[in-house]
Write an enzyme that holds these catalytic residues in place. Structure first.
Site, PDB file in Angstrom:
ATOM      1  CD  GLU A  37      -2.924  -0.621   0.124  1.00 17.18           C
ATOM      2  OE1 GLU A  37      -3.194  -0.177  -1.091  1.00 17.18           O
ATOM      3  OE2 GLU A  37      -3.506  -1.670   0.346  1.00 17.18           O
ATOM      4  CG  HIS A  38      -0.136   5.011   0.322  1.00 14.84           C
ATOM      5  ND1 HIS A  38      -0.246   6.454   0.052  1.00 14.84           N
ATOM      6  CD2 HIS A  38      -1.229   4.491   0.883  1.00 14.84           C
ATOM      7  CE1 HIS A  38      -1.594   6.566   0.713  1.00 14.84           C
ATOM      8  NE2 HIS A  38      -1.789   5.361   0.929  1.00 14.84           N
ATOM      9  CG  ASP A  40       0.552   3.207  -5.979  1.00 18.90           C
ATOM     10  OD1 ASP A  40       0.859   3.601  -5.036  1.00 18.90           O
ATOM     11  OD2 ASP A  40      -0.732   3.450  -6.618  1.00 18.90           O
ATOM     12  CB  ALA A 127     -16.325   0.034  -1.556  1.00 11.27           C
ATOM     13  CG  LEU A 129     -13.741  -3.294  -3.164  1.00  6.76           C
ATOM     14  CD1 LEU A 129     -15.245  -3.998  -3.130  1.00  6.76           C
ATOM     15  CD2 LEU A 129     -12.631  -3.755  -2.834  1.00  6.76           C
ATOM     16  CB  SER A 130     -10.547  -0.620  -8.715  1.00  7.28           C
ATOM     17  OG  SER A 130     -10.022   0.429  -9.563  1.00  7.28           O
ATOM     18  CD  GLU A 164      -9.081   6.230 -12.401  1.00  6.69           C
ATOM     19  OE1 GLU A 164      -9.368   5.352 -13.100  1.00  6.69           O
ATOM     20  OE2 GLU A 164      -9.613   6.665 -11.254  1.00  6.69           O
ATOM     21  CG  ASP A 176      -6.630   0.734  -9.178  1.00  9.68           C
ATOM     22  OD1 ASP A 176      -6.245   0.247  -8.285  1.00  9.68           O
ATOM     23  OD2 ASP A 176      -7.400   2.030  -8.972  1.00  9.68           O
ATOM     24  CE1 TYR A 228      -2.651   8.052  -3.067  1.00 13.56           C
ATOM     25  CE2 TYR A 228      -2.364  10.195  -4.211  1.00 13.56           C
ATOM     26  CZ  TYR A 228      -2.377   8.744  -4.062  1.00 13.56           C
ATOM     27  OH  TYR A 228      -1.672   7.986  -5.202  1.00 13.56           O
TER      28      TYR A 228
HETATM   29  P1  ADP Z   1     -13.383   3.386  -6.847  1.00 20.90           P
HETATM   30  O1  ADP Z   1     -12.622   3.004  -7.937  1.00 20.90           O
HETATM   31  O2  ADP Z   1     -12.619   2.997  -5.634  1.00 20.90           O
HETATM   32  O3  ADP Z   1     -14.640   2.515  -6.760  1.00 20.90           O
HETATM   33  P2  ADP Z   1     -13.635   6.068  -7.765  1.00 20.90           P
HETATM   34  O4  ADP Z   1     -13.885   7.351  -7.019  1.00 20.90           O
HETATM   35  O5  ADP Z   1     -12.343   5.954  -8.328  1.00 20.90           O
HETATM   36  O6  ADP Z   1     -13.812   4.894  -6.596  1.00 20.90           O
HETATM   37  O7  ADP Z   1     -14.621   5.772  -8.785  1.00 20.90           O
HETATM   38  C1  ADP Z   1     -16.069   6.030  -8.592  1.00 20.90           C
HETATM   39  C2  ADP Z   1     -16.867   6.386  -9.554  1.00 20.90           C
HETATM   40  O8  ADP Z   1     -16.902   5.533 -10.702  1.00 20.90           O
HETATM   41  C3  ADP Z   1     -18.148   6.800  -9.198  1.00 20.90           C
HETATM   42  O9  ADP Z   1     -18.330   8.273  -8.612  1.00 20.90           O
HETATM   43  C4  ADP Z   1     -19.120   6.997 -10.779  1.00 20.90           C
HETATM   44  O10 ADP Z   1     -18.554   8.089 -11.398  1.00 20.90           O
HETATM   45  C5  ADP Z   1     -18.271   5.844 -11.414  1.00 20.90           C
HETATM   46  N1  ADP Z   1     -18.823   4.799 -11.174  1.00 20.90           N
HETATM   47  C6  ADP Z   1     -18.625   3.359 -10.416  1.00 20.90           C
HETATM   48  N2  ADP Z   1     -19.656   2.524 -10.475  1.00 20.90           N
HETATM   49  C7  ADP Z   1     -20.346   3.014 -11.431  1.00 20.90           C
HETATM   50  C8  ADP Z   1     -21.923   2.561 -11.936  1.00 20.90           C
HETATM   51  N3  ADP Z   1     -22.246   1.467 -11.654  1.00 20.90           N
HETATM   52  N4  ADP Z   1     -22.349   3.420 -12.999  1.00 20.90           N
HETATM   53  C9  ADP Z   1     -21.880   4.584 -13.139  1.00 20.90           C
HETATM   54  N5  ADP Z   1     -20.663   5.124 -12.537  1.00 20.90           N
HETATM   55  C10 ADP Z   1     -20.152   4.359 -11.785  1.00 20.90           C
HETATM   56 MG    MG Z   2     -10.939   4.528  -8.609  1.00 20.08          MG
END
Ligand code: ADP
Ligand code: MG
Length: 386
Positions: A37-38, A40, A127, A129-130, A164, A176, A228
């Site tokens: 973790e951290h 990367d 969460a 989990l990307s 991203e 990821d 971060y």
């Molecule tokens: P993580 O990648 O850890 O889940 P992020 O902030 O990088 O968190 O990405 C979350 C974003 O991805 C959400 O704010 C949304 O914009 C998009 N997203 C995730 N799941 C969905 C979904 N099922 N439908 C639409 N957008 C989604």
């Molecule tokens: Mg993400």
């Protein structure tokens, strides 16, 4: 919501939304970072695995230059976009992930025209989990195939990362996307973030009678973003004072000297990175030699280091880890950037219900909001599913 993707259902939902069948359905998994973790952005080592939760996209190419996008998530309306005017700052909300990928691929010369896209994801958003890379990798894999672009998996990793970084504006590495694209069933992906080399490491939890439980605390503490950047700055300072390109260049043998040269806090930040890199290498060796039943202590040591040296844990994550350990987990740690998000626990499969109940009860007793707790297993990377 079911965790597994039903390709036929996604194709049907596409048809219900757009009135025709899709050209195909592609799916790409979320990931859990097992350890590292951290590390990367310090050009170190990480060891993620793809999980059995994924984003699926059904796509049909159109004759014009219009994109219509719909997600099953929440009460989303269908968004219609003129691709002639596509630019990184014109993309709204979640569509920045799929359209960001399209924009990057077009930059690379892939002639993507109009399309209809339906997204259904079982990766919980935010969460740790990307869910974001799952969307990017599903979309990149789909257009690579639909347009016969011939990009390699490694090139697709970079497409997702550029989307991203340059479109969404998140300064993330390749962890990821590498997990989501390169993983195979029953394996983790060892990744050297300096050379970008990777190889698969066996992680056959089922054969060992184990599983990994995710505890999504559903909290995101306000200092997550600032914290971060502050950790990145500490690592850069440490490397500069110690005269190395990045903290990757240090080993445990360098720590005594580092202690004399750095302020106390920076030293602890550096110590976390140095030891965490070693723990990743040790985890890979132990998975190869003794299997997943032997790595518990490394996971727990990683958590202690993040809690005490790197200071990126929080009360909810510590409680999840401590409760899991007290109830039979072989090892447990927070995973992801920290200050909230998820913890993972390596547990005997038979202990699923008891660990889950113990963590739920502990959260309720502490007055924390109820976490989401579910098992994940190492799953294959992005692929066409229909
Ligand atoms: P993580 O990648 O850890 O889940 P992020 O902030 O990088 O968190 O990405 C979350 C974003 O991805 C959400 O704010 C949304 O914009 C998009 N997203 C995730 N799941 C969905 C979904 N099922 N439908 C639409 N957008 C989604
Ligand atoms: Mg993400």
């Amino acid at each position: 919501m079911s965790a597994s993707i039903d390709a036929a259902q996604v194709a049907q939902a596409f048809a219900d939304t757009f009135g025709t069948a899709p050209d195909g359905v592609w799916s790409a998994p979320g990931r859990v970072n097992l350890i590292g973790e951290h590390t990367d952005y310090n050009e170190g080592f990480v060891l993620p695995f793809a999980i059995d939760r994924a984003a699926a996209v059904a796509i049909r190419l159109r004759e014009d230059n219009t994109a219509r996008l719909h997600s099953s998530y929440g009460e989303q309306a269908t968004l219609t976009v003129d691709l002639n005017t596509l630019s990184p700052d014109s993309m709204e909300g979640w569509t920045a992930y799929p359209l960001g990928v399209v924009w990057v691929m077009r930059q690379l010369g892939v002639a993507i025209g109009g399309f209809d896209l339906y997204l259904h994801s079982t990766v919980p958003s935010g969460a740790g989990l990307s869910s974001s890379a799952a969307i990017e990798c599903a979309v990149a894999t789909a257009f690579n195939e639909l347009e016969n672009a011939g990009l390699s998996l490694r090139e697709l990793v970079l497409v997702g990362q550029r989307a991203e970084n340059e479109v969404v504006g998140a300064p993330t590495g390749i962890l990821d996307q590498s997990a989501s694209l390169l993983a195979t069933d029953g394996h983790a992906v060892f990744l050297d973030c300096r050379t970008q080399e990777s190889h698969l490491v066996p992680l056959d939890l089922a054969a060992a009678g184990l599983l990994i439980l995710v505890v999504d605390t559903k909290v995101s503490h306000a200092h997550a973003t600032g914290g971060y950047s502050a950790r990145r700055a500490s690592c850069e300072l440490g490397a500069e004072v110690l005269g190395v390109v990045s903290l990757r260049d240090l080993t445990a043998a360098d720590l005594p000297e580092a202690a004399g040269l750095l302020d106390e806090e920076t030293y602890r930040r550096v110590r976390h990175i140095v030891r965490e890199n070693q723990r990743v290498l040790d985890t890979v060796a132990m998975l190869d030699d003794g299997g997943p039943g032997t790595i518990g202590e490394l996971l727990t040591a990683s958590h202690a280091s993040m809690r005490d040296d790197f200071e990126i844990s929080c009360a909810e994550l510590d409680l999840a880890v401590d409760t899991a350990l007290a109830n039979g987990a072989l090892g447990a740690r927070m995973t992801g950037g920290g200050f909230g998000g998820s913890a993972i626990a390596l547990i005997p499969a038979a202990a699923l219900a008891s660990v889950r109940d113990a963590v739920s009860t502990a959260f309720a007793d502490a007055g924390f909001s109820a976490p989401d707790i579910f098992a994940v297993s190492p799953a294959p990377g992005a692929r066409k599913v229909s």
